[in-house]
Design a protein around this motif. Structure first.
Motif, mmCIF file in Angstrom:
data_model
loop_
_atom_site.group_PDB
_atom_site.id
_atom_site.type_symbol
_atom_site.label_atom_id
_atom_site.label_comp_id
_atom_site.label_asym_id
_atom_site.label_seq_id
_atom_site.Cartn_x
_atom_site.Cartn_y
_atom_site.Cartn_z
ATOM 1 N N ILE B 14 0.835 -1.205 0.000
ATOM 2 C CA ILE B 14 0.000 0.000 0.000
ATOM 3 C C ILE B 14 0.876 1.264 0.000
ATOM 4 C CG2 ILE B 14 -1.794 1.251 1.288
ATOM 5 C CD1 ILE B 14 -2.927 -1.233 0.085
ATOM 6 N N PRO B 15 1.956 1.328 0.816
ATOM 7 C CA PRO B 15 2.815 2.513 0.729
ATOM 8 C C PRO B 15 3.380 2.740 -0.674
ATOM 9 C CG PRO B 15 3.280 1.339 2.746
ATOM 10 C CD PRO B 15 2.320 0.489 1.972
ATOM 11 N N ASP B 16 3.677 1.665 -1.422
ATOM 12 C CA ASP B 16 4.107 1.817 -2.810
ATOM 13 C C ASP B 16 3.023 2.489 -3.641
ATOM 14 O OD1 ASP B 16 6.573 0.783 -2.570
ATOM 15 O OD2 ASP B 16 6.179 -1.113 -3.593
ATOM 16 N N LEU B 17 1.785 2.010 -3.454
ATOM 17 C CA LEU B 17 0.657 2.581 -4.203
ATOM 18 C C LEU B 17 0.502 4.059 -3.873
ATOM 19 C CD1 LEU B 17 -2.064 -0.212 -3.912
ATOM 20 C CD2 LEU B 17 -0.777 0.435 -5.936
ATOM 21 N N LEU B 18 0.711 4.383 -2.601
ATOM 22 C CA LEU B 18 0.577 5.776 -2.177
ATOM 23 C C LEU B 18 1.573 6.649 -2.938
ATOM 24 C CD1 LEU B 18 -0.616 7.879 -0.213
ATOM 25 C CD2 LEU B 18 1.138 7.240 1.411
ATOM 26 N N ARG B 19 2.816 6.169 -3.046
ATOM 27 C CA ARG B 19 3.836 6.951 -3.757
ATOM 28 C C ARG B 19 3.499 7.088 -5.239
ATOM 29 N NH1 ARG B 19 9.519 6.111 -0.724
ATOM 30 N NH2 ARG B 19 8.776 7.352 1.048
ATOM 31 N N ALA B 24 1.421 10.160 -9.833
ATOM 32 C CA ALA B 24 0.536 10.091 -10.997
ATOM 33 C C ALA B 24 -0.533 11.162 -10.959
ATOM 34 C CB ALA B 24 -0.089 8.705 -11.099
ATOM 35 N N PHE B 25 -1.150 11.363 -9.781
ATOM 36 C CA PHE B 25 -2.193 12.393 -9.701
ATOM 37 C C PHE B 25 -2.154 13.081 -8.343
ATOM 38 C CE2 PHE B 25 -4.043 8.450 -8.347
ATOM 39 C CZ PHE B 25 -3.983 7.599 -9.445
ATOM 40 N N ALA B 251 -9.321 2.206 -3.292
ATOM 41 C CA ALA B 251 -9.043 3.643 -3.372
ATOM 42 C C ALA B 251 -7.589 3.877 -3.742
ATOM 43 C CB ALA B 251 -9.365 4.317 -2.040
ATOM 44 N N TYR B 252 -6.666 3.095 -3.164
ATOM 45 C CA TYR B 252 -5.250 3.293 -3.471
ATOM 46 C C TYR B 252 -4.917 2.697 -4.835
ATOM 47 C CZ TYR B 252 -3.995 5.307 1.012
ATOM 48 O OH TYR B 252 -3.901 6.150 2.080
ATOM 49 N N TRP B 253 -5.605 1.623 -5.214
ATOM 50 C CA TRP B 253 -5.314 1.030 -6.505
ATOM 51 C C TRP B 253 -5.743 1.964 -7.638
ATOM 52 C CZ3 TRP B 253 -2.213 -2.285 -8.604
ATOM 53 C CH2 TRP B 253 -2.400 -2.606 -9.962
ATOM 54 N N THR B 254 -7.002 2.455 -7.579
ATOM 55 C CA THR B 254 -7.472 3.292 -8.684
ATOM 56 C C THR B 254 -7.231 4.770 -8.424
ATOM 57 O OG1 THR B 254 -9.673 3.514 -7.753
ATOM 58 C CG2 THR B 254 -9.327 1.674 -9.234
ATOM 59 N N GLY B 255 -7.025 5.150 -7.167
ATOM 60 C CA GLY B 255 -6.788 6.553 -6.838
ATOM 61 C C GLY B 255 -8.056 7.378 -6.695
ATOM 62 N N PHE B 256 -9.196 6.729 -6.401
ATOM 63 C CA PHE B 256 -10.413 7.536 -6.243
ATOM 64 C C PHE B 256 -10.487 8.164 -4.848
ATOM 65 C CE2 PHE B 256 -12.416 3.159 -5.677
ATOM 66 C CZ PHE B 256 -12.699 3.284 -4.331
#
Lengths: 270, 658
Positions: B14-19, B24-25, B251-256
């Motif tokens: 999850i911390p990777d996804l956060l970065r 990305a957005f 939410a972290y995967w798609t960034g919504f």
């Protein structure tokens, strides 16, 4: 009694110097002596209760503090200097806010608007610029709204923010009244029977809010209350009145053991 | 496989996804929370900075890799952030149900040996202080809302804002250590530990790895085409796996964007203001909303009432067809468009469903009428079936194949099989690692090949491939006559009536079925008001003869409907009573996710069960109740017992199924 040292309460709170002092106050309505030569003080940061049987003159005392009545004799010392005769709104400007025994809210207005009226003493822009709502008037309203929202959050009434007061149950109306008084950011908060007509749960909530207000903002609170349990739990010092006279003054324990007070409440054999 | 060690698209945690999201957005909203009457927004880059600061603050406190950090409170961005911060430093976040009493928390905190606790406010802090003497591993608590906590002993207590500030200041000294810890996270590191609500026995700690969460989030996001511009309202308990998957995994995967309500009481207003595009609710929420609408319509003027009825009838006829993309005549379409303008649109707006593109309900069966109501309005409400142990998704309904009586087809990457007793088993990338410190239960639930027992009995429909769930496998039993007994089936039919909030059916090993019923105070209260029935309390209303008459008619209708089913016709309710108190999780009668604890209820109200099976017309009873602050009280009542008409059927002993 002139010290400014203050004292430390049983639960370890530091109470400051004298905020307001009543000196030999007497109030007459024609031939009726409602308050007869009473002196006591309210210290910064304390919760001060005024108790007594019906007709003892408690509400009259509160009305004198809030400037609604002018004492016939005696004087009030507020923040170190004698307070001249004032209109209630002038007293409010000096940092005294109150709630009423019989709720006095604007029933048709929303909770938010009612609480906003508590900020009136802090608004300086005139009626015209407020109607145009531009520049200063707008900034002022935004700043005031922020204070109001903090009070709404503090008293946990977010869910009724936009509800007209007339549709609220009694216990919540009382809380809205407290919110309005708090919105004025008073240095002295007067509560006239805040728990009257409430059930046990509502009383517990209200007690918690009174303690939290005192704790979080350091607001000095003077309250009149009939529920002895509440008074003894909440207050740091208690003034007892009977037939317009002061018959006791001290910590809840001292007052509880005072023979005059026991007689006034339980009656004496004649 | 080398790809699976590196994780999906090289993102292992999850911390990777956060970065990734920050890059990305970074300026897109990640979290919103309504505070002081205004929606406050945190962008992905603000979120990432704050979470790193918290993580650095945790390093200052000496958090070790593998420590457990409990998180207690309602849905708030800072608490979600605290969970990710814990992951960053290699610790394991354990969200707890915030309405649990101190005793329940004591068990969980002791079981995982949490060293640190994030608590939302004074209420939660007080609970932990109450039990801290029994928690040898507990060291320090961090709180969010300082109100009322000023005078507490702060030797083992820190304010969240202070932790963030000191974390920011420590970036220079501890930054390298934080980077090392983040780099050490891999696909099989524990992502989160969630305690199951435990319909039976003590809660079990379900360990879910990064692989479980990320693979599931990826597959389910793709299934429904979730996008970065979507938004959800996070209002369900943070300790529940669904909330973790929606508000962190997906939410972290798609960034919504995840939106947090101002308080539990303002949820409906906040829902309307946010109008999420992706929405999840248990059937109970949809039921309550429908009940509210119907009550409001009863009070509306005659013109509005008639318009509502006219267009709703039309919507029921063509609405679901339009949603499923079937062919509908031009006139019907025009009429539906007019209805959208006059009724459906404003109604969806009032409910906060204007923008819902994907809506799910799960956890319990939903009444067909309720389900169809929402679908006929054009809301794409679907069902899914899942478990904590599966990282939620087992089966779900694809768009265009939505029905109220199935739970859909296996989710992408999930294999399903039904064993000879009818119990459903599954295997997927989301299957949990283990029950923490409970190898025995792990072995009971998950076999060597990774198949997990759901504990639910069901079957796959041959023509559609959809799964249908009948009941909990252990609740499905036999009656004295040998007929199949499936209490949930009957209870659900009863609960579909707005007046009935909860029902508990007894009958295993008995010659006939009997039921406890809880009335719905909102619906029945409104009915009473309109019929001039005076009552002073819940108890008085529940015992009112006219209420009993009404409930009896519901029970008899259900009996008629149950009699239609060949397999379950023996489950008709012969006798019932209306309980004098609402079943409550605080009294242990429901789980925290509000599922009936059948066995506990049966034991607690044993006198009432005996009376149902005895011949008495009424029974006097005393019940202990627990108030919200943990104090106990007693209520007494005399309940009358009613006999319901049953449809005579031929009882078929259950042989074919064995």
């Amino acid at each position: 009694m002139k010290d400014t040292e203050g004292y430390v309460t049983a639960d370890g709170r530091q109470i400051g110097g004298v905020l307001m002092e009543m000196q030999n106050i007497t109030l007459r309505f024609g031939g009726v002596v409602a308050i007869n030569n009473i002196s006591f003080d309210i210290r910064e940061g304390e919760i001060r209760a005024i108790i007594g049987p019906n007709g003892a003159g408690k509400s009259s005392m509160l009305n004198i503090i809030s400037g609604f009545y002018t004492p016939s004799e005696g004087q009030l010392i507020y923040k170190g200097s004698p307070r001249p005769q004032m209109k209630p709104y002038e007293v409010a400007r000096m940092g005294v806010a109150r709630t009423f025994q019989n709720i006095a809210l604007f029933e048709g207005m929303t909770v938010l608007d009612n609480v906003m009226t508590g900020r009136l003493t802090h608004m300086k822009s005139g009626i015209l610029s407020q109607a145009v709502w531009w520049g200063k008037a707008r900034d002022e309203e935004l700043a005031n709204r922020e204070v109001v929202e903090k009070v709404i959050d503090f008293l946990e009434i977010q869910n009724i923010r936009k509800t007209p007061v007339g549709r609220l149950p009694y216990g919540l109306k009382k809380r809205v009244e407290l919110a309005r008084a708090l919105a004025a950011e008073p240095s002295l908060l007067l509560l006239d029977e805040p728990m009257a007509g409430m059930n046990v749960e509502e009383k517990e909530d209200m007690s918690r809010f009174i303690l939290d207000v005192n704790d979080e903002f350091g607001t000095t609170i003077a309250l009149i209350e009939h529920d002895m349990g509440v008074v003894m739990d909440l207050s740091d010092r208690v003034v007892v009145m009977d037939y317009g006279k002061k018959i006791g003054d001290g910590t809840p324990d001292e007052v509880r053991n005072n023979q005059d007070v026991i007689d006034a409440y339980l009656g004496v054999a004649h | 496989m080398s790809t699976s060690l590196k994780g999906a698209e090289g993102l292992r945690s999850i911390p990777d996804l956060l970065r990734r999201n920050k890059q990305a957005f970074g300026s897109a909203p990640a979290y919103r929370e309504k505070e002081f009457g205004i929606w406050q927004t945190w962008s992905w880059s603000e979120t990432a900075d704050e979470i790193e600061a918290v993580a650095l603050g945790l390093l200052e406190f000496g958090v070790n890799e593998g420590d457990f950090i409990a998180v207690i409170g309602r849905n708030r961005p800072q608490l979600y952030g605290a969970m990710v911060a814990a992951q960053m430093v290699g610790a394991i976040p354990v969200p707890l149900y915030q309405d649990a009493v101190a005793e329940e928390m004591a068990y969980v905190l002791d079981h995982c040996g949490a060293r640190f606790v994030f608590a939302e406010d004074q209420e939660q802090v007080d609970k932990v202080i109450d039990i801290q003497d029994r928690l040898p591993g507990f060291e320090r608590m961090i709180y969010l809302d300082p109100r009322g906590l000023r005078k507490y002993d702060h030797s083992a207590l820190n304010k969240y804002d202070d932790v963030v500030a000191s974390g920011r200041a420590a970036r220079g000294t501890l930054g390298a250590e934080l980077e090392r810890r983040i780099a050490a996270l891999d696909y099989d590191t524990t992502c989160v530990m969630l305690y199951t609500s435990g319909t039976t026995g003590k809660p079990k700690g379900v360990v879910l790895s990064n692989r479980n969460i990320i693979e599931t989030a990826k597959a389910s996001s793709e299934f429904d085409g979730l996008r970065q511009t979507d938004s959800v309202l996070a209002y369900l308990p943070m300790a529940w796996v669904g909330d973790f998957i929606f508000s962190i995994g997906q939410a972290y995967w798609t960034g919504f964007c995840v939106n947090c309500p101002e308080s539990a009481d303002t949820m409906m207003t906040d829902l309307r203001e946010i109008a999420p595009s992706y929405y999840f609710a248990p059937p109970r929420v949809f039921e309550n909303q429908l009940t509210q609408i119907m009550i409001r319509m009863e009070d509306a003027g005659p013109f509005k009432r008639r318009m509502f009825k006219y267009f709703m009838d039309h919507a029921r006829k063509v609405g679901p067809k339009i949603l499923d993309g079937e062919s509908v005549g031009l006139m019907d379409r025009l009429k539906y468009a007019l209805g959208e303008f006059m009724v459906y649109g404003p109604l969806k707006n009032a409910l906060g469903f204007s923008n819902v593109r994907v809506g799910y309900t799960a956890g319990e069966a939903i009444g067909p009428e309720i389900f169809d109501f929402y679908r006929s309005l054009g809301i794409n409400l679907k069902q899914l079936y899942g478990q904590t142990e599966a990282s939620v998704f087992i089966t779900q309904q694809p768009d265009g194949e939505v029905r109220s009586d199935t739970v859909g087809v296996p989710s992408p990457g999930v294999e399903i099989r039904i064993n000879e007793n009818g119990e459903v088993f599954y295997r997927s990338a989301g299957v949990f690692v283990e029950y923490y410190k409970n190898a025995e239960s792990t072995a009971d639930t998950k076999d060597a090949e990774g198949w997990v027992a759901t504990g639910d009995a069901g079957f796959i429909e041959e023509d559609t491939g959809h799964l249908r769930i009948i009941d909990r496998a252990k609740d499905v039993g036999k009656m004295a006559s040998g007929a199949l007994f499936a209490p949930k089936y009957v209870e659900n039919k009863l609960k579909f009536y707005p007046n009935i909030l909860e029902a508990v059916v007894f009958g295993a090993g008995q010659d006939r079925c009997c039921a406890f019923i809880n009335i719905d105070l909102t619906a029945v209260g409104n009915w009473a008001e309109r019929n001039n029935i005076a009552y002073a309390s819940y108890q008085e209303l529940a015992g009112h003869p006219k209420v009993l008459d009404m409930i009896q008619s519901h029970v008899e209708e259900v009996n008629a409907s149950v009699a239609q089913d060949d397999m379950l016709s023996a489950c008709q309710v012969h006798r019932f009573l209306v309980l004098h108190k609402e079943l409550d999780a605080d009294d242990g009668e429901l789980t925290r996710t509000r599922k009936v604890r059948r066995k506990i209820i049966g034991e607690k109200f044993e006198d009432l069960v005996n009376a149902l099976y005895g011949g008495a017309d009424s029974i006097y009873t005393e019940t202990e109740v627990t108030y919200e602050d943990g104090r106990k009280g007693k209520i007494t009542a005399t309940l009358s017992i009613r006999d319901a008409t049953v449809v005579p059927v031929e009882i078929k002993p259950l042989e074919a199924a064995e």
